[in-house]
Design an enzyme around this catalytic site. Sequence first.
Site, PDB file in Angstrom:
ATOM      1  N   ARG A   1       0.820  -1.218   0.000  1.00 30.57           N
ATOM      2  CA  ARG A   1       0.000   0.000   0.000  1.00 30.57           C
ATOM      3  C   ARG A   1       0.850   1.263   0.000  1.00 30.57           C
ATOM      4  NH1 ARG A   1      -3.379  -2.603   4.709  1.00 30.57           N
ATOM      5  NH2 ARG A   1      -1.275  -3.373   4.936  1.00 30.57           N
TER       6      ARG A   1
ATOM      7  N   ALA B   1      11.956   7.137   9.398  1.00 35.75           N
ATOM      8  CA  ALA B   1      10.812   8.051   9.580  1.00 35.75           C
ATOM      9  C   ALA B   1       9.533   7.241   9.729  1.00 35.75           C
ATOM     10  CB  ALA B   1      10.712   8.999   8.386  1.00 35.75           C
TER      11      ALA B   1
ATOM     12  N   ASN C   1       6.763   8.137  10.773  1.00 32.09           N
ATOM     13  CA  ASN C   1       5.627   8.936  10.290  1.00 32.09           C
ATOM     14  C   ASN C   1       6.186   9.981   9.341  1.00 32.09           C
ATOM     15  OD1 ASN C   1       3.639  10.956   9.908  1.00 32.09           O
ATOM     16  ND2 ASN C   1       2.563  10.210  11.715  1.00 32.09           N
TER      17      ASN C   1
ATOM     18  N   HIS D   1      -7.289   6.537  15.525  1.00 32.59           N
ATOM     19  CA  HIS D   1      -7.046   5.838  14.251  1.00 32.59           C
ATOM     20  C   HIS D   1      -8.243   4.953  13.899  1.00 32.59           C
ATOM     21  CE1 HIS D   1      -2.811   7.003  14.908  1.00 32.59           C
ATOM     22  NE2 HIS D   1      -2.708   6.894  13.596  1.00 32.59           N
TER      23      HIS D   1
ATOM     24  N   LYS E   1      -6.586  -0.605  12.830  1.00 31.47           N
ATOM     25  CA  LYS E   1      -5.189  -0.460  13.274  1.00 31.47           C
ATOM     26  C   LYS E   1      -4.878  -1.498  14.358  1.00 31.47           C
ATOM     27  CE  LYS E   1      -1.736   2.908  14.742  1.00 31.47           C
ATOM     28  NZ  LYS E   1      -0.741   2.465  13.761  1.00 31.47           N
TER      29      LYS E   1
ATOM     30  N   GLY F   1       2.753   4.348  16.734  1.00 28.82           N
ATOM     31  CA  GLY F   1       4.191   4.639  16.721  1.00 28.82           C
ATOM     32  C   GLY F   1       4.448   6.139  16.783  1.00 28.82           C
ATOM     33  N   THR F   2       3.557   6.901  16.174  1.00 33.75           N
ATOM     34  CA  THR F   2       3.723   8.366  16.187  1.00 33.75           C
ATOM     35  C   THR F   2       3.498   8.924  17.590  1.00 33.75           C
ATOM     36  OG1 THR F   2       2.984   8.448  13.920  1.00 33.75           O
ATOM     37  CG2 THR F   2       2.891  10.508  15.146  1.00 33.75           C
TER      38      THR F   2
HETATM   39  N1  NAP Z   1       6.513   5.979   7.557  1.00 30.95           N
HETATM   40  C1  NAP Z   1       5.240   6.188   7.235  1.00 30.95           C
HETATM   41  O1  NAP Z   1       4.754   7.326   7.177  1.00 30.95           O
HETATM   42  C2  NAP Z   1       4.397   4.978   6.940  1.00 30.95           C
HETATM   43  C3  NAP Z   1       3.080   5.111   6.439  1.00 30.95           C
HETATM   44  C4  NAP Z   1       2.372   3.956   6.159  1.00 30.95           C
HETATM   45  C5  NAP Z   1       2.953   2.707   6.375  1.00 30.95           C
HETATM   46  N2  NAP Z   1       4.216   2.615   6.886  1.00 30.95           N
HETATM   47  C6  NAP Z   1       4.910   1.332   7.118  1.00 30.95           C
HETATM   48  O2  NAP Z   1       5.362   0.828   5.869  1.00 30.95           O
HETATM   49  C7  NAP Z   1       5.437  -0.607   5.955  1.00 30.95           C
HETATM   50  C8  NAP Z   1       4.636  -1.221   4.824  1.00 30.95           C
HETATM   51  O3  NAP Z   1       3.277  -0.900   5.032  1.00 30.95           O
HETATM   52  P1  NAP Z   1       2.154  -1.263   3.965  1.00 30.95           P
HETATM   53  O4  NAP Z   1       0.857  -0.869   4.544  1.00 30.95           O
HETATM   54  O5  NAP Z   1       2.548  -0.704   2.626  1.00 30.95           O
HETATM   55  O6  NAP Z   1       2.296  -2.857   3.929  1.00 30.95           O
HETATM   56  P2  NAP Z   1       1.896  -3.873   2.779  1.00 30.95           P
HETATM   57  O7  NAP Z   1       0.786  -3.348   1.958  1.00 30.95           O
HETATM   58  O8  NAP Z   1       1.719  -5.198   3.460  1.00 30.95           O
HETATM   59  O9  NAP Z   1       3.197  -3.959   1.839  1.00 30.95           O
HETATM   60  C9  NAP Z   1       4.400  -4.489   2.272  1.00 30.95           C
HETATM   61  C10 NAP Z   1       5.357  -4.536   1.097  1.00 30.95           C
HETATM   62  O10 NAP Z   1       6.640  -4.937   1.582  1.00 30.95           O
HETATM   63  C11 NAP Z   1       7.081  -6.098   0.879  1.00 30.95           C
HETATM   64  N3  NAP Z   1       7.851  -6.938   1.806  1.00 30.95           N
HETATM   65  C12 NAP Z   1       7.450  -7.430   2.997  1.00 30.95           C
HETATM   66  N4  NAP Z   1       8.450  -8.097   3.572  1.00 30.95           N
HETATM   67  C13 NAP Z   1       9.517  -8.008   2.735  1.00 30.95           C
HETATM   68  C14 NAP Z   1      10.855  -8.489   2.769  1.00 30.95           C
HETATM   69  N5  NAP Z   1      11.315  -9.221   3.810  1.00 30.95           N
HETATM   70  N6  NAP Z   1      11.678  -8.177   1.742  1.00 30.95           N
HETATM   71  C15 NAP Z   1      11.243  -7.437   0.715  1.00 30.95           C
HETATM   72  N7  NAP Z   1       9.977  -6.957   0.595  1.00 30.95           N
HETATM   73  C16 NAP Z   1       9.136  -7.254   1.611  1.00 30.95           C
HETATM   74  C17 NAP Z   1       5.803  -6.757   0.390  1.00 30.95           C
HETATM   75  O11 NAP Z   1       6.121  -7.574  -0.698  1.00 30.95           O
HETATM   76  P3  NAP Z   1       5.196  -8.823  -1.124  1.00 30.95           P
HETATM   77  O12 NAP Z   1       4.168  -8.221  -2.039  1.00 30.95           O
HETATM   78  O13 NAP Z   1       6.134  -9.747  -1.808  1.00 30.95           O
HETATM   79  O14 NAP Z   1       4.619  -9.401   0.137  1.00 30.95           O
HETATM   80  C18 NAP Z   1       4.974  -5.546   0.022  1.00 30.95           C
HETATM   81  O15 NAP Z   1       5.386  -5.022  -1.250  1.00 30.95           O
HETATM   82  C19 NAP Z   1       4.898  -0.970   7.358  1.00 30.95           C
HETATM   83  O16 NAP Z   1       5.994  -1.125   8.229  1.00 30.95           O
HETATM   84  C20 NAP Z   1       4.065   0.243   7.723  1.00 30.95           C
HETATM   85  O17 NAP Z   1       3.911   0.408   9.117  1.00 30.95           O
HETATM   86  C21 NAP Z   1       4.924   3.734   7.168  1.00 30.95           C
END
Ligand code: NAP
Length: 243
Positions: A14, A100, A102, A132, A136, A142-143
Site C-alpha cells: 500500500r 521516519a 511517520n 485511528h 489499526k 508509533g507516532t
Molecule cells: N513511515 C510512514 O509514514 C508509513 C506510512 C504507512 C505505512 N508505513 C509502514 O510501511 C510498511 C509497509 O506498510 P504497507 O501498509 O505498505 O504494507 P503492505 O501493503 O503489506 O506492503 C508491504 C510490502 O513490503 C514487501 N515486503 C514485505 N516483507 C519483505 C521483505 N522481507 N523483503 C522485501 N519486501 C518485503 C511486500 O512484498 P510482497 O508483495 O512480496 O509481500 C509488500 O510489497 C509498514 O511497516 C508500515 O507500518 C509507514
Amino acid sequence: MSVLPVAVAGATGRMGGRVARAVEADADFRLAASLSRDRLGGDWNGARVLADFTSPAGTAALAALAAERRVALLVGTTGLDMDARAALDAAASKVAVMVAPNLSPGIAALGRALKVVLAALPGYDVEIVERHHRAKADAPSGTALALGAIAAAARGLPWPDAGRAGRSGAVGPRPDGEIGLHAVRGGAWVGEHAVLVAGPHETVELHHVAHDRDAFTAGALLALRFLAGAGPGRYTLEDALGP
Ligand SMILES: NC(=O)c1ccc[n+]([C@@H]2O[C@H](COP(=O)([O-])OP(=O)(O)OC[C@H]3O[C@@H](n4cnc5c(N)ncnc54)[C@H](OP(=O)(O)O)[C@@H]3O)[C@@H](O)[C@H]2O)c1
C-alpha cells in the site's frame, strides 16, 4: 534541480505503491527501480536514494545493500527489530539514513513546535491522545510513542518508562513525570494526534490531522530529495523541513 533517480522497495504494498506512483508522477524524480521481495539485490538502475516500505527483515537486508552500493536510504518501515536497527547503524557510517515512522511533514513540524512549547512551560503536564481507524493493530500508535519520546527528552524523563498508556481504576492523582498516552479506535480516521500541555490555569493543545495517506507521500518526496544531498549519518524528517 536535477532529476533524482529513486528505487522503491515494497512497491507492491500500500505505502510503497503510493510512493512509487508519486515518484513516477513528479518530473523532479525518476523511478529507477521497483524492488520486489526476491530481487532486492538486482539492478537498482542508477538510483541515488532507496525508499523502503517493507518489513523489519526487508529493512535489514536493504540497509546492508544500500551501504554496499553507497545509496542513501529512507526507511518508512515501522516496528524495526534489533537486526534492522543494527544494520541501519552500520549503514549510517557509509550513507545518509533517515528512519521516519511517520512521514507526514505536519507531524515533523508538530514535533519541532512541541520542543518549543515544553521548554517554555516546564511544569505543565503532557498527555497525548491519538485516534485511528478501527483496523489499526497496534496501540498507542508509533507516532504517539515518538511524540512521547520527544516530550520525555524535553522533560529529562526516562523513556519509555515515563509513558503511561491509558488509565483505569483507582489510579490516584496524576504523578509528576508521567506522559499519558491514550488510543481511540473506530471508523475510518487516517490518523489524528493531539499533544495536550496542561498547566493549572490553561492548556496548550498541538493537534495534527492527516486527511489522507498522501500526507505521508508528500513527506517521502521531501525526505528523498533531502537525503540525496546529505552525507553519511542519521537524519530525521525534521531535518528535511525548512529552518
Ligand atoms: N513511515 C510512514 O509514514 C508509513 C506510512 C504507512 C505505512 N508505513 C509502514 O510501511 C510498511 C509497509 O506498510 P504497507 O501498509 O505498505 O504494507 P503492505 O501493503 O503489506 O506492503 C508491504 C510490502 O513490503 C514487501 N515486503 C514485505 N516483507 C519483505 C521483505 N522481507 N523483503 C522485501 N519486501 C518485503 C511486500 O512484498 P510482497 O508483495 O512480496 O509481500 C509488500 O510489497 C509498514 O511497516 C508500515 O507500518 C509507514
